[in-house]
Design a protein around this motif. Structure first.
Motif, PDB file in Angstrom:
ATOM      1  N   GLU A 149     -32.892  72.737   6.129  1.00  0.00           N
ATOM      2  CA  GLU A 149     -33.040  70.703   5.887  1.00  0.00           C
ATOM      3  C   GLU A 149     -33.141  70.322   7.485  1.00  0.00           C
ATOM      4  O   GLU A 149     -33.170  70.702   8.189  1.00  0.00           O
ATOM      5  N   SER A 150     -34.123  69.625   7.053  1.00  0.00           N
ATOM      6  CA  SER A 150     -34.988  68.823   8.291  1.00  0.00           C
ATOM      7  C   SER A 150     -34.094  67.986   8.637  1.00  0.00           C
ATOM      8  O   SER A 150     -32.731  67.478   8.057  1.00  0.00           O
ATOM      9  N   ALA A 151     -33.754  66.710   9.340  1.00  0.00           N
ATOM     10  CA  ALA A 151     -32.943  66.082  10.807  1.00  0.00           C
ATOM     11  C   ALA A 151     -32.775  64.766   9.304  1.00  0.00           C
ATOM     12  O   ALA A 151     -32.054  64.929   8.735  1.00  0.00           O
ATOM     13  N   GLU A 153     -33.500  65.470   5.923  1.00  0.00           N
ATOM     14  CA  GLU A 153     -32.401  65.700   4.863  1.00  0.00           C
ATOM     15  C   GLU A 153     -31.241  65.612   4.905  1.00  0.00           C
ATOM     16  O   GLU A 153     -30.337  64.674   4.340  1.00  0.00           O
ATOM     17  N   ARG A 154     -30.877  66.245   6.247  1.00  0.00           N
ATOM     18  CA  ARG A 154     -28.971  65.713   7.134  1.00  0.00           C
ATOM     19  C   ARG A 154     -28.620  65.115   6.792  1.00  0.00           C
ATOM     20  O   ARG A 154     -27.727  65.017   6.539  1.00  0.00           O
ATOM     21  N   MET A 180     -28.161  67.488  15.501  1.00  0.00           N
ATOM     22  CA  MET A 180     -29.141  66.807  16.710  1.00  0.00           C
ATOM     23  C   MET A 180     -28.949  65.639  17.672  1.00  0.00           C
ATOM     24  O   MET A 180     -27.185  65.500  17.679  1.00  0.00           O
ATOM     25  N   THR A 184     -32.367  61.760  18.250  1.00  0.00           N
ATOM     26  CA  THR A 184     -32.605  61.579  17.286  1.00  0.00           C
ATOM     27  C   THR A 184     -32.032  61.220  15.623  1.00  0.00           C
ATOM     28  O   THR A 184     -33.078  60.770  14.503  1.00  0.00           O
ATOM     29  N   VAL A 188     -33.373  59.108  13.161  1.00  0.00           N
ATOM     30  CA  VAL A 188     -33.472  59.431  11.786  1.00  0.00           C
ATOM     31  C   VAL A 188     -32.821  58.000  11.231  1.00  0.00           C
ATOM     32  O   VAL A 188     -33.614  57.711   9.715  1.00  0.00           O
TER      33      VAL A 188
END
Length: 194
Positions: A149-151, A153-154, A180, A184, A188
């Motif tokens: 998963e992308s950052a 999405e996490r 992360m 970040t 996010v």
């Protein structure tokens, strides 16, 4: 928060396996309560994890030291089991540490006692197996989350499944858990609509 060993035994039986009154008594008898202050280690690096632990109150962070940095492996709150699974199975010193992030009450099921009782009780065997299955599934889900998963999405998934963590856990630990940097995570959080 549950207030007695009997309440915890009933909740474990409700969640993991039906029990006779005799089995419920055995489960209650093996539970060992512990209280930890905020910041206190439940399992230190080099100690052996001696049994699965039910979190009755509080939050537990599992972490390890990697090149002088502490990496959060897992965060668990009330009504969850927690353990250092490799140390538990191998009966060897743990690389993982467990820390109470708030005043915490846990009930341990000592592995040797659990296995001894499970030899004579199918329902206790089922309970033990389901506790271990749940732990392995949780580990796999987190591994898949950080692998695939992308950052963003996490972050979204953690907000969806455990929004309370963002109110109770320092963001530095959440960032580490989501693999992360705090910077970040901040970016996010400001860009993602949950």
């Amino acid at each position: 928060m549950l207030t007695s060993k009997r309440d915890v035994a009933r909740e474990l039986a409700r969640r993991y396996s039906t029990m006779t009154l005799e089995e419920l008594d055995q489960l209650e008898d093996m539970l060992i309560p512990y209280k930890f202050s905020k910041g206190e280690l439940i399992v230190a690096e080099g100690e052996i994890c001696t049994g699965p632990m039910w979190i009755d109150k509080g939050i537990v962070r599992q972490f390890y030291n990697k090149n002088g940095k502490y990496v959060t492996e897992h965060i668990s709150c009330e009504q969850r089991m927690v353990m250092c699974i490799e140390s538990l199975f191998l009966e060897e010193p743990s690389y993982l540490q467990m820390e109470a992030l708030e005043p915490t009450v846990i009930f341990e099921l000592p592995k040797h006692r659990l296995e001894e009782v499970a030899m004579h009780s199918v329902n206790i065997q089922i309970l033990y197996r389901k506790i271990l299955e749940e732990s392995l599934i949780t580990c796999q889900q987190h591994a898949d989350l950080v692998r695939f998963e992308s950052a963003a999405e996490r972050y979204r998934k953690l907000m969806h499944t455990h929004p309370e963590l963002f109110l109770r856990v320092p963001l530095v630990h959440i960032a580490s858990y989501l693999q992360m940097t705090p910077e970040t995570l901040s970016r996010v959080r400001s860009s993602v609509l949950v």
